[in-house]
Design a protein around this motif. Structure first.
Motif, PDB file in Angstrom:
ATOM      1  N   PHE A 150      34.580   3.604  12.800  1.00 48.93           N
ATOM      2  CA  PHE A 150      33.631   2.461  13.228  1.00 48.93           C
ATOM      3  C   PHE A 150      32.281   2.517  12.849  1.00 48.93           C
ATOM      4  O   PHE A 150      31.521   1.765  12.413  1.00 48.93           O
ATOM      5  N   TYR A 151      31.753   3.934  13.092  1.00 48.69           N
ATOM      6  CA  TYR A 151      30.279   4.239  12.391  1.00 48.69           C
ATOM      7  C   TYR A 151      29.955   4.107  11.110  1.00 48.69           C
ATOM      8  O   TYR A 151      29.133   3.429  10.910  1.00 48.69           O
ATOM      9  N   GLN A 152      30.934   4.480  10.280  1.00 50.55           N
ATOM     10  CA  GLN A 152      30.947   4.127   8.894  1.00 50.55           C
ATOM     11  C   GLN A 152      30.660   2.956   8.184  1.00 50.55           C
ATOM     12  O   GLN A 152      30.143   2.306   7.472  1.00 50.55           O
ATOM     13  N   ASP A 153      31.623   1.965   9.051  1.00 50.97           N
ATOM     14  CA  ASP A 153      32.103   0.641   8.539  1.00 50.97           C
ATOM     15  C   ASP A 153      30.836  -0.126   9.085  1.00 50.97           C
ATOM     16  O   ASP A 153      30.135  -1.208   8.227  1.00 50.97           O
ATOM     17  N   TRP A 154      30.259   0.034  10.218  1.00 54.96           N
ATOM     18  CA  TRP A 154      29.294  -0.982  10.971  1.00 54.96           C
ATOM     19  C   TRP A 154      27.905  -0.476  11.058  1.00 54.96           C
ATOM     20  O   TRP A 154      26.786  -1.272  11.235  1.00 54.96           O
ATOM     21  N   TYR A 155      27.381   0.879  11.107  1.00 61.32           N
ATOM     22  CA  TYR A 155      26.235   1.314  11.158  1.00 61.32           C
ATOM     23  C   TYR A 155      25.679   1.590   9.771  1.00 61.32           C
ATOM     24  O   TYR A 155      26.049   2.440   8.968  1.00 61.32           O
ATOM     25  N   ARG A 156      25.223   0.419   9.045  1.00 59.56           N
ATOM     26  CA  ARG A 156      24.835   0.242   7.806  1.00 59.56           C
ATOM     27  C   ARG A 156      23.442  -0.276   7.500  1.00 59.56           C
ATOM     28  O   ARG A 156      23.252  -1.328   8.387  1.00 59.56           O
ATOM     29  N   PRO A 157      22.803  -0.159   6.593  1.00 56.37           N
ATOM     30  CA  PRO A 157      21.271  -0.806   6.551  1.00 56.37           C
ATOM     31  C   PRO A 157      21.360  -2.312   6.561  1.00 56.37           C
ATOM     32  O   PRO A 157      20.390  -2.983   6.935  1.00 56.37           O
ATOM     33  N   ASP A 158      22.459  -2.893   5.811  1.00 55.24           N
ATOM     34  CA  ASP A 158      22.371  -4.154   5.597  1.00 55.24           C
ATOM     35  C   ASP A 158      22.621  -5.068   6.971  1.00 55.24           C
ATOM     36  O   ASP A 158      22.417  -6.276   7.116  1.00 55.24           O
ATOM     37  N   LEU A 159      22.879  -4.113   8.019  1.00 53.62           N
ATOM     38  CA  LEU A 159      23.197  -4.749   9.462  1.00 53.62           C
ATOM     39  C   LEU A 159      22.479  -4.268  10.541  1.00 53.62           C
ATOM     40  O   LEU A 159      22.493  -4.214  11.485  1.00 53.62           O
ATOM     41  N   GLN A 160      21.211  -3.527   9.761  1.00 55.93           N
ATOM     42  CA  GLN A 160      20.155  -2.728  10.687  1.00 55.93           C
ATOM     43  C   GLN A 160      18.901  -3.375  10.528  1.00 55.93           C
ATOM     44  O   GLN A 160      18.324  -3.875   9.631  1.00 55.93           O
ATOM     45  N   ALA A 161      18.046  -3.204  11.563  1.00 55.12           N
ATOM     46  CA  ALA A 161      16.653  -3.570  11.697  1.00 55.12           C
ATOM     47  C   ALA A 161      15.730  -2.247  12.355  1.00 55.12           C
ATOM     48  O   ALA A 161      16.264  -1.982  13.648  1.00 55.12           O
ATOM     49  N   VAL A 162      14.871  -2.026  12.023  1.00 55.61           N
ATOM     50  CA  VAL A 162      13.895  -1.130  12.517  1.00 55.61           C
ATOM     51  C   VAL A 162      12.773  -2.029  12.967  1.00 55.61           C
ATOM     52  O   VAL A 162      12.038  -2.941  12.462  1.00 55.61           O
ATOM     53  N   ILE A 163      12.244  -2.045  14.528  1.00 54.10           N
ATOM     54  CA  ILE A 163      11.236  -2.736  15.209  1.00 54.10           C
ATOM     55  C   ILE A 163      10.120  -1.713  15.633  1.00 54.10           C
ATOM     56  O   ILE A 163      10.328  -0.662  16.124  1.00 54.10           O
ATOM     57  N   ALA A 164       8.927  -1.844  14.988  1.00 50.49           N
ATOM     58  CA  ALA A 164       7.788  -1.013  15.655  1.00 50.49           C
ATOM     59  C   ALA A 164       6.671  -1.950  15.890  1.00 50.49           C
ATOM     60  O   ALA A 164       5.973  -2.510  15.211  1.00 50.49           O
TER      61      ALA A 164
END
Length: 953
Positions: free
Chosen positions: A236-250
């Motif tokens: 699950f982690y390898q499939d879905w925790y990927r940069p094109d589905l992630q955002a960093v907000i600062a």
């Protein structure tokens, strides 16, 4: 009455808004709506909303999105978030619950922070686990939050490394997975295994039409959580925790260019999987016609009906979308104002009622009516809430209603605009998170304010009157009834229920808007002048003593632009009520504060105050009576007028009294069905040593209360202004507000009675006591351990108690959660007081499996024993000192802190300047002082164990 506890999770996502002459627009009834939901109205010209220029939005080559904004509120702090478009809807059948489990594992070992080293590192930097450092998992996303100090560069920069570890380098150590299974199962036990969960399991498939959402609740399935293999969660982690589905907000007090460099440095190495799975967007299929579900449970204490008409979801991206959002806000406010008026009648048709249009689960919007009925009166409740929607559909709203709603909307947006340079960083984070997840526009407050000002008066009455007809439908509709088993005989069948809804608005007439043009106060009181003025330059306060003896502590600040907080107290409270009048006295302030003022009933007062940014309420506690509230500088005089009237012209409203009595009786009738309420009532009884003043009231005591007694007691408590001390904190100038204080507070009646409170000795009994409550069918238990006793109240002792509280909290998380895997969230709460008698208490609480109660109590006592024998570890003291120093720095820049602190210092007769030495005084905490404190306050001589166990079979 905490009804949210009993409302399905799906409905809690909705935003519910609420806010003599005769103003009425006569209209002919309009025909029934077509049998399908109407599309929301869109403005003829619709431009894409701009993007706020104050936020930097970028994308790395690997697809990771970032949002960066410099913001100095709070100073020297930043909010760092990692947002993943990965939630429970993406789980395979064998992964149910593993999106949420992944979130847990992010705190239990990553590439750079093995095991619990991440939490340990952050605690030493002053970040508190749970309160600051946290995360959540929903259907479509998992979000990690990390608030950090920016004045320590190494800690702040390490934060980006931590986010990157969450994003791509979680370890999933098999031994840590096995330890965390128990924690996640205990979270499921804590939130579930109750009537709400049992009812939800039956209603959600209907509500969500057996869609993916109905089948993928984030908590998952117990058997999977117990037995899944490490490779299943890793997949699950390898499939879905990927940069094109992630955002960093600062967002925070930092250099944006440095932050952008840190993001590129820490996140550019992340890679998307070679065989990338498509990120499916799941929806909820429409329900033909109306689906009905009627569910009962032996432990459910309320009868609730919900009517949900589902519509296609909307996301605000254009000016047309924004205008529709404004219209929906106005509609919700006006309709719920009418429902609120029904509650002010002597025989209200329901205990609680709300109707609103808003976002729903699964890319849907919904027009939702929710009503809580009195026992045996479901038909009356359903028809009443339906009737208000039908009244709006047939006859629309009045011009005066719409103008008030617009004024209130302008107050909200105006306040946000005036506070634009004081907006907390977390507010911006929420906006950017929504933009990433849904595409919601982020035009910024400057654009929004000007757009509001320029367009809200273009919203016509005809626009508003067309909305109910678009929202109401008998297609794609779900009707749900939830009730106690004991109400089964009073519940309708599906056909009868639908007939109630169909006929609910049959005989409605046009709404009549009762308003008054009279001023709140016909004549400004003459008042009295300042007789004495003292200043405290150390903390920036001025204390005025007025001619009537009333004192005012003033602290002007620039922490907020549009806020003045007001707090006033005098000693006495219900401690001065005889046993015979106590129940009436205990109800007095809530009745008076809901009855309006002078010649205005509550509905008329609400209308009179439309467009004003203020809230003023009287209160009566056990040992004091007073006023609490807030206002904008512009409405300061109106706030003082309200205070003056609550002292001099409180309103005696039999309708409000009768309505409150009837509602309270209805709530008490089924209170004994809910195991949590039975347990808490037992806790209250034992800790007050069965003094009825400290216990939940009974119907016989309620029936003996009278409005005359309540009103007379209130009048007596507010008869002598000379006993009162007020505290004002916020954006004002002392010399400017002084004349207003002299007129309104200085004009209050004074008798110099010199009354004070009585110590009723309502406190836990001495000795060792164990009380077990057997209630409920769910496999769950609750434990509270209460240590208490007499106390020498002073700052030195208070600091040691605070330190012991946090040290014990750290040790119990380590032992009960991490080592034993037996609880989800153990809690330690220490309290101390000087008034009415100096006392302290430590309350340790946790939920767990019934079979683990004794084991976990013993483990708790072992951890207490270690501190009593050896004192706290220096590392744990370091964590407390760091957290306390950081929180104190923030609190000293908050109006709400100063208001409470100055009032408390006044009540306790303390020197308020001591707060300035608070951080340096933390040096007094050592292993030896914590050892001494533990032996003194956790000796076990006065220990009460309160345990909730399931019913014996």
């Amino acid at each position: 009455m905490n009804l949210n506890k009993y409302v399905p999770l799906a409905l809690l996502a909705l935003t519910l808004s609420a806010g003599s002459a005769f103003a009425q627009v006569k209209k002919k009834p309009v025909p029934s709506p077509k049998n399908k939901p109407g599309a929301p109205a869109i403005a003829p010209k619709s431009d894409v909303l701009p993007v706020d220029q104050s936020v930097i939005i970028g994308k790395l080559p690997n697809g990771l999105t970032y949002y960066i904004r410099a913001n100095a509120e709070p100073k020297s702090r930043a909010e760092l978030y990692l947002v993943n478009k990965a939630g429970s809807v993406l789980e395979n059948d064998d992964q149910q619950g593993l999106a949420h489990f992944t979130e847990h594992m992010a705190f239990n070992g990553t590439r750079d922070f093995p095991k619990n080293q991440m939490v340990d590192y952050l605690q030493k930097a002053g970040v508190k686990f749970g309160a600051d450092l946290n995360a959540y998992t929903s259907f479509n996303e998992t979000v990690f939050q990390l608030p950090l100090p920016t004045d320590t560069a190494s800690v702040f920069e390490k934060g980006f490394n931590i986010l990157a570890n969450w994003a791509g380098y979680v370890s999933f150590d098999p031994s840590e997975i096995d330890k965390e299974r128990g924690v996640v199962l205990e979270e499921e036990r804590l939130r579930g295994k109750n009537a709400q969960e049992r009812i939800q399991q039956q209603t959600l498939p209907v509500l969500l039409n057996n869609s993916r959402y109905a089948l993928r609740l984030p908590i998952g399935k117990e058997d999977i959580l117990k037995n899944f293999k490490p490779e299943t969660i890793k997949a699950f982690y390898q499939d879905w925790y990927r940069p094109d589905l992630q955002a960093v907000i600062a967002v925070g007090d930092f250099d944006p260019k440095r932050v952008e460099a840190l993001i590129k440095q820490n996140f550019s190495q992340l890679k998307n999987p070679a065989a990338e799975k498509p990120r499916t967007k799941y929806s909820v299929p429409a329900t033909p016609g109306t689906a009905v579900k009627i569910v009962t449970d032996p432990e459910y204490p309320y009868t609730i009906a919900q009517i949900i008409v589902k519509h296609p979801g909307t996301v605000t991206k254009t000016t047309g979308d924004y205008m529709q959002q404004v219209r929906v806000q106005l509609f919700n406010q006006m309709l719920n104002a009418r429902l609120n008026e029904l509650l002010q009648r002597p025989n209200p048709p329901f205990l609680y009622g709300r109707t609103s249009y808003g976002n729903f689960i699964g890319d849907q919007d919904a027009y939702t009516s929710l009503v809580v009925a009195k026992p045996g009166e479901l038909e009356k409740a359903v028809k009443a809430v339906v009737a208000e929607s039908e009244r709006a559909r047939k006859f629309g709203f009045t011009l005066t209603e719409l103008e008030r709603a617009k004024q209130d909307a302008l107050v909200g947006i105006g306040n946000a605009y005036r506070e634009r340079d004081k907006t907390p960083s977390a507010n911006f984070v929420r906006e950017y998170q929504a933009n990433f997840l849904t595409g919601e526009a982020i035009p910024g407050i400057d654009f929004e304010y000007n757009f509001y000002i320029g367009n809200i008066y273009k919203v016509s009455l005809a626009d508003m009157n067309a909305m109910a007809g678009k929202f109401i439908s008998d297609q794609n509709r779900v009707v749900i009834v939830q009730a106690p088993d004991k109400e089964k005989a009073n519940l309708p069948d599906d056909k009868t229920l639908l007939n109630w809804i169909a006929t609910g608005g049959q005989n409605v007439t046009a709404y009549v808007d009762n308003v008054s043009s009279e001023p709140l106060l016909a004549k400004i009181p003459e008042g009295t002048k300042v007789a004495k003025q003292d200043t405290d330059e150390a903390i920036g306060t001025t204390t005025l003593t007025l001619g009537n003896g009333l004192k005012v502590i003033l602290k002007p600040t620039d922490y907020r632009n549009d806020q003045i907080l007001i707090s006033g107290y005098a000693f006495g409270g219900t401690s001065l009520a005889s046993d015979d009048e106590f129940t009436s006295a205990n109800l007095a302030s809530s009745i008076i504060s809901g009855s309006g003022i002078a010649q205005f009933n509550q509905g008329m007062l609400d209308k009179k105050l439309a467009g004003k940014n203020l809230s003023i309420s009287p209160y009566i506690s056990e040992f004091a009576q007073g006023i609490s509230g807030n206002t904008s500088p512009a409405d300061f005089e109106t706030a003082l007028q309200l205070i003056y009237l609550y002292f001099t012209q409180p309103r005696k409203d039999k309708d409000i009294w009768d309505a409150n009595m009837e509602q309270t009786r209805a709530v008490l009738t089924n209170r004994g069905l809910d195991p949590g309420s039975v347990y808490q009532d037992t806790v209250s009884a034992v800790l007050s040593n069965y003094n009825f003043r400290g216990m939940v009231t009974t119907i016989p005591r309620l029936n003996a209360a009278t409005l005359d007694k309540a009103y007379d007691f209130y009048k007596k408590r507010f008869a002598d202004a000379s006993a009162f001390t007020f505290t004002l904190v916020g954006n004002f100038d002392v010399e400017t507000v002084k004349p207003y204080l002299e007129h309104y507070l200085g004009g209050l009646p004074s008798t110099n009675s010199k009354e004070t409170y009585k110590n009723m000795n309502i406190q836990p009994p001495a000795g060792v006591i164990t009380k077990t409550v057997n209630k409920g069918v769910g496999d769950k238990s609750t434990v509270q351990l209460i240590f208490s006793g007499d106390y020498d109240y002073n700052e030195a002792n208070n600091i040691q108690v605070d330190a012991l509280e946090e040290v014990l909290n750290i040790k119990l998380i380590e032992r009960l959660r991490e080592q034993e895997s037996g609880v989800y969230a153990p809690g330690v709460r220490a309290s101390y007081r000087k008034i009415p008698g100096a006392r302290y208490s430590f309350t340790i609480s946790f939920g767990c499996a019934p079979e683990n109660v004794d084991k976990l109590i013993n483990a708790t006592m072992e951890e207490i024993g270690k501190i009593k024998q050896n004192g706290a570890l220096p590392a744990d003291i370091q964590k407390f000192v760091a957290e306390e120093a950081r929180s104190t720095q923030q609190q000293l820049k908050q109006n709400v802190f100063w208001t409470g602190y100055l009032a408390s210092s006044s009540q306790n007769g303390e020197n308020p300047d001591q707060i300035l030495a608070h951080v340096s005084s933390l040096e007094q905490i050592t292993p030896q002082t914590t050892k001494d404190a533990a032996n003194k306050y956790l000796s076990g001589k006065n220990l009460i164990k309160l345990i909730l166990m399931p019913e014996k079979k």
